[in-house]
Design a protein around this motif. Structure first.
Motif, PDB file in Angstrom:
ATOM      1  N   GLN A  63       0.825  -1.211   0.000  1.00 15.90           N
ATOM      2  CA  GLN A  63       0.000   0.000   0.000  1.00 15.90           C
ATOM      3  C   GLN A  63       0.863   1.267   0.000  1.00 15.90           C
ATOM      4  O   GLN A  63       0.478   2.281  -0.586  1.00 15.90           O
ATOM      5  N   LEU A  64       2.029   1.200   0.655  1.00 19.53           N
ATOM      6  CA  LEU A  64       2.944   2.352   0.592  1.00 19.53           C
ATOM      7  C   LEU A  64       3.379   2.595  -0.847  1.00 19.53           C
ATOM      8  O   LEU A  64       3.399   3.730  -1.334  1.00 19.53           O
ATOM      9  N   GLN A  65       3.722   1.499  -1.527  1.00 18.68           N
ATOM     10  CA  GLN A  65       4.168   1.629  -2.918  1.00 18.68           C
ATOM     11  C   GLN A  65       3.042   2.130  -3.812  1.00 18.68           C
ATOM     12  O   GLN A  65       3.245   2.965  -4.693  1.00 18.68           O
ATOM     13  N   PHE A  66       1.868   1.605  -3.550  1.00 16.19           N
ATOM     14  CA  PHE A  66       0.683   2.025  -4.305  1.00 16.19           C
ATOM     15  C   PHE A  66       0.424   3.527  -4.110  1.00 16.19           C
ATOM     16  O   PHE A  66       0.186   4.267  -5.066  1.00 16.19           O
ATOM     17  N   ALA A  67       0.534   3.986  -2.863  1.00 13.00           N
ATOM     18  CA  ALA A  67       0.319   5.408  -2.564  1.00 13.00           C
ATOM     19  C   ALA A  67       1.380   6.271  -3.240  1.00 13.00           C
ATOM     20  O   ALA A  67       1.082   7.335  -3.792  1.00 13.00           O
ATOM     21  N   LYS A  68       2.599   5.790  -3.219  1.00 12.81           N
ATOM     22  CA  LYS A  68       3.696   6.545  -3.839  1.00 12.81           C
ATOM     23  C   LYS A  68       3.477   6.653  -5.352  1.00 12.81           C
ATOM     24  O   LYS A  68       3.598   7.737  -5.935  1.00 12.81           O
ATOM     25  N   GLU A  69       3.121   5.536  -5.936  1.00 15.80           N
ATOM     26  CA  GLU A  69       2.869   5.479  -7.380  1.00 15.80           C
ATOM     27  C   GLU A  69       1.782   6.471  -7.784  1.00 15.80           C
ATOM     28  O   GLU A  69       1.861   7.117  -8.823  1.00 15.80           O
ATOM     29  N   TRP A  73       6.406   1.061  15.846  1.00 13.03           N
ATOM     30  CA  TRP A  73       6.739   2.361  15.235  1.00 13.03           C
ATOM     31  C   TRP A  73       8.044   2.314  14.448  1.00 13.03           C
ATOM     32  O   TRP A  73       8.166   2.965  13.406  1.00 13.03           O
ATOM     33  N   ARG A  74       9.013   1.557  14.966  1.00 10.90           N
ATOM     34  CA  ARG A  74      10.308   1.472  14.265  1.00 10.90           C
ATOM     35  C   ARG A  74      10.122   0.944  12.839  1.00 10.90           C
ATOM     36  O   ARG A  74      10.550   1.573  11.874  1.00 10.90           O
ATOM     37  N   ASP A  75       9.461  -0.205  12.713  1.00  8.15           N
ATOM     38  CA  ASP A  75       9.268  -0.795  11.378  1.00  8.15           C
ATOM     39  C   ASP A  75       8.330   0.068  10.537  1.00  8.15           C
ATOM     40  O   ASP A  75       8.524   0.203   9.330  1.00  8.15           O
ATOM     41  N   ALA A  76       7.311   0.639  11.175  1.00 13.16           N
ATOM     42  CA  ALA A  76       6.358   1.471  10.426  1.00 13.16           C
ATOM     43  C   ALA A  76       7.090   2.645   9.781  1.00 13.16           C
ATOM     44  O   ALA A  76       6.839   2.995   8.619  1.00 13.16           O
ATOM     45  N   VAL A 134       9.867   5.094   4.993  1.00 13.59           N
ATOM     46  CA  VAL A 134      11.018   5.770   4.380  1.00 13.59           C
ATOM     47  C   VAL A 134      11.417   5.047   3.092  1.00 13.59           C
ATOM     48  O   VAL A 134      11.650   5.675   2.061  1.00 13.59           O
ATOM     49  N   GLN A 135      11.461   3.713   3.162  1.00 13.23           N
ATOM     50  CA  GLN A 135      11.924   2.936   2.003  1.00 13.23           C
ATOM     51  C   GLN A 135      10.931   2.923   0.850  1.00 13.23           C
ATOM     52  O   GLN A 135      11.321   2.933  -0.305  1.00 13.23           O
ATOM     53  N   HIS A 136       9.633   2.865   1.182  1.00  8.34           N
ATOM     54  CA  HIS A 136       8.658   2.588   0.125  1.00  8.34           C
ATOM     55  C   HIS A 136       7.558   3.633  -0.040  1.00  8.34           C
ATOM     56  O   HIS A 136       6.807   3.566  -1.002  1.00  8.34           O
ATOM     57  N   GLY A 137       7.460   4.552   0.900  1.00  4.84           N
ATOM     58  CA  GLY A 137       6.254   5.375   0.940  1.00  4.84           C
ATOM     59  C   GLY A 137       6.319   6.660   0.143  1.00  4.84           C
ATOM     60  O   GLY A 137       7.362   7.031  -0.404  1.00  4.84           O
ATOM     61  N   PRO A 138       5.179   7.354   0.092  1.00  4.95           N
ATOM     62  CA  PRO A 138       5.107   8.649  -0.574  1.00  4.95           C
ATOM     63  C   PRO A 138       5.736   9.729   0.314  1.00  4.95           C
ATOM     64  O   PRO A 138       6.208   9.444   1.413  1.00  4.95           O
ATOM     65  N   GLU A 139       5.710  10.935  -0.168  1.00  6.57           N
ATOM     66  CA  GLU A 139       6.294  12.041   0.578  1.00  6.57           C
ATOM     67  C   GLU A 139       5.465  12.362   1.829  1.00  6.57           C
ATOM     68  O   GLU A 139       6.010  12.629   2.892  1.00  6.57           O
ATOM     69  N   ASN A 140       4.140  12.370   1.695  1.00  7.74           N
ATOM     70  CA  ASN A 140       3.268  12.784   2.801  1.00  7.74           C
ATOM     71  C   ASN A 140       2.832  11.586   3.640  1.00  7.74           C
ATOM     72  O   ASN A 140       1.974  10.802   3.222  1.00  7.74           O
ATOM     73  N   LEU A 157      10.437   9.610  17.130  1.00 10.09           N
ATOM     74  CA  LEU A 157       9.743  10.858  16.768  1.00 10.09           C
ATOM     75  C   LEU A 157      10.709  11.841  16.096  1.00 10.09           C
ATOM     76  O   LEU A 157      10.371  12.468  15.089  1.00 10.09           O
ATOM     77  N   ALA A 158      11.924  11.934  16.642  1.00  9.58           N
ATOM     78  CA  ALA A 158      12.903  12.862  16.062  1.00  9.58           C
ATOM     79  C   ALA A 158      13.184  12.496  14.610  1.00  9.58           C
ATOM     80  O   ALA A 158      13.290  13.366  13.741  1.00  9.58           O
ATOM     81  N   GLU A 159      13.254  11.201  14.317  1.00  3.69           N
ATOM     82  CA  GLU A 159      13.491  10.763  12.933  1.00  3.69           C
ATOM     83  C   GLU A 159      12.292  11.074  12.045  1.00  3.69           C
ATOM     84  O   GLU A 159      12.445  11.471  10.889  1.00  3.69           O
ATOM     85  N   ILE A 160      11.103  10.875  12.602  1.00  2.00           N
ATOM     86  CA  ILE A 160       9.875  11.177  11.857  1.00  2.00           C
ATOM     87  C   ILE A 160       9.875  12.647  11.439  1.00  2.00           C
ATOM     88  O   ILE A 160       9.623  12.984  10.270  1.00  2.00           O
ATOM     89  N   LEU A 161      10.201  13.511  12.376  1.00  6.84           N
ATOM     90  CA  LEU A 161      10.164  14.946  12.101  1.00  6.84           C
ATOM     91  C   LEU A 161      11.291  15.352  11.154  1.00  6.84           C
ATOM     92  O   LEU A 161      11.091  16.189  10.268  1.00  6.84           O
ATOM     93  N   ASP A 162      12.449  14.721  11.313  1.00  9.30           N
ATOM     94  CA  ASP A 162      13.571  14.974  10.402  1.00  9.30           C
ATOM     95  C   ASP A 162      13.214  14.680   8.953  1.00  9.30           C
ATOM     96  O   ASP A 162      13.677  15.343   8.037  1.00  9.30           O
ATOM     97  N   ARG A 163      12.425  13.643   8.786  1.00 11.97           N
ATOM     98  CA  ARG A 163      12.008  13.243   7.431  1.00 11.97           C
ATOM     99  C   ARG A 163      10.932  14.152   6.869  1.00 11.97           C
ATOM    100  O   ARG A 163      10.498  13.998   5.730  1.00 11.97           O
ATOM    101  N   GLY A 164      10.401  15.041   7.695  1.00 15.63           N
ATOM    102  CA  GLY A 164       9.331  15.920   7.218  1.00 15.63           C
ATOM    103  C   GLY A 164       7.955  15.281   7.323  1.00 15.63           C
ATOM    104  O   GLY A 164       6.986  15.781   6.747  1.00 15.63           O
ATOM    105  N   TYR A 165       7.851  14.165   8.027  1.00 23.45           N
ATOM    106  CA  TYR A 165       6.552  13.530   8.241  1.00 23.45           C
ATOM    107  C   TYR A 165       5.832  14.212   9.406  1.00 23.45           C
ATOM    108  O   TYR A 165       6.433  14.974  10.172  1.00 23.45           O
ATOM    109  N   LEU A 166       4.527  13.901   9.537  1.00 18.99           N
ATOM    110  CA  LEU A 166       3.717  14.490  10.603  1.00 18.99           C
ATOM    111  C   LEU A 166       3.255  13.422  11.596  1.00 18.99           C
ATOM    112  O   LEU A 166       3.351  12.231  11.322  1.00 18.99           O
TER     113      LEU A 166
END
Ligand SMILES: [Zn+2]
Length: 262
Positions: A117-123, A136-139, A144-150, A163-172
């Motif tokens: 579904q991550l790949q599908f969303a990215k596509e 949360w770690r795997d999520a 990061v590996q397969h998902g869209p920007e948002n 959380l710090a990594e999530i925010l660094d990536r620009g995720y919410l």
């Protein structure tokens, strides 16, 4: 006040007209309704047809809602609806789920369905709303590996390191009514800048402090709790989180404008 409920399971609520009119009276200008399996995805589309430009449908397969035989059919249904959906949701992992706790094959299957579904969303360039209870770690790593920007980590209650990594990536991350009482959720919301937070109800999740199920008008509970945590006015929290949601889901400004002034 203009609010957006960015994650509600409307398919699990009854009395549609009443639910929506109470939401409008509360100042909610849009609801992103999420699906979880074939049946609730179809019901989510029905809700969005009943309330166009108000209920925005997001379809997905929830990590605790699939069975072996319905996955391909559900994915096909989501693909058929792609042009009308606002996001792919609710997707993710849940390692605390009873079957997943006991069985590593279940966790592996959750990861496969999530990655698909991550790949599908990215596509298709769609945002995703991610459930990551106990995972949360795997999520995050798979997003990061397969998902869209948002990507929004819904009801985030993991560690502050992740959380710090999530925010660094620009995720919410998103805040729920559990912002009133959940220690880990509150710690994350206190830490993240308001510019990285959206609000939601996850209706009809049970409101522990009120002993009843929630509905979108309960977004004010999230608002009040978040404003307290941030030591900011409710007006300011509403303004920033609504802006975040409009940008994240690319909701057109017009649809949010008519909202009742208070
Ligand atoms: Zn949910």
């Amino acid at each position: 006040m203009r609010l957006i409920d960015t994650h509600a399971h409307l398919s699990d609520l009854e009395d549609r007209e009443d639910v929506v009119s109470r939401a409008k009276e509360t100042g909610i200008g849009a609801i992103v309704a999420v699906g979880a399996n074939l049946e609730t995805n179809k019901a989510t589309i029905t809700w969005s047809e009943a309330f166009p430009e108000y209920v925005y449908p997001a379809l997905g397969i929830h990590p605790t809602e699939w069975t072996q035989d319905n996955v391909p059919i559900t994915l096909q249904y989501i693909e058929e609806q792609i042009d009308r959906i606002t996001a792919v949701a609710e997707i993710g992992l849940d390692y605390w789920y009873r079957d997943a706790r006991k069985n590593k094959d279940v966790r592996e299957r959750q990861r496969q369905i999530y990655v698909d579904q991550l790949q599908f969303a990215k596509e298709h360039d769609k945002p995703v709303s991610v459930h990551g209870r106990g995972s949360w770690r795997d999520a995050l790593d798979l997003a990061v590996q397969h998902g869209p920007e948002n990507v929004v980590f819904h009801w985030y209650s993991g560690s502050l390191e992740i959380l710090a990594e999530i925010l660094d990536r620009g995720y919410l991350i998103s805040a729920t009514p559990a912002a009133e009482y959940s220690r880990n959720h509150r710690a994350a919301l206190a830490e993240a800048p308001l510019e990285c937070i959206m609000m939601e109800t996850d209706s009809p999740v049970y409101l522990r402090n009120r002993r009843r199920p929630s509905e979108p008008s309960d977004l004010v509970i999230t608002l009040r709790a978040l404003a307290k945590l941030k030591e900011a006015s409710e007006h300011e929290v509403a303004r920033v989180t609504t802006e975040n949601a409009k940008n994240f889901f690319r909701l057109s400004a017009d649809s949010i404008e008519y909202i009742k002034r208070r």
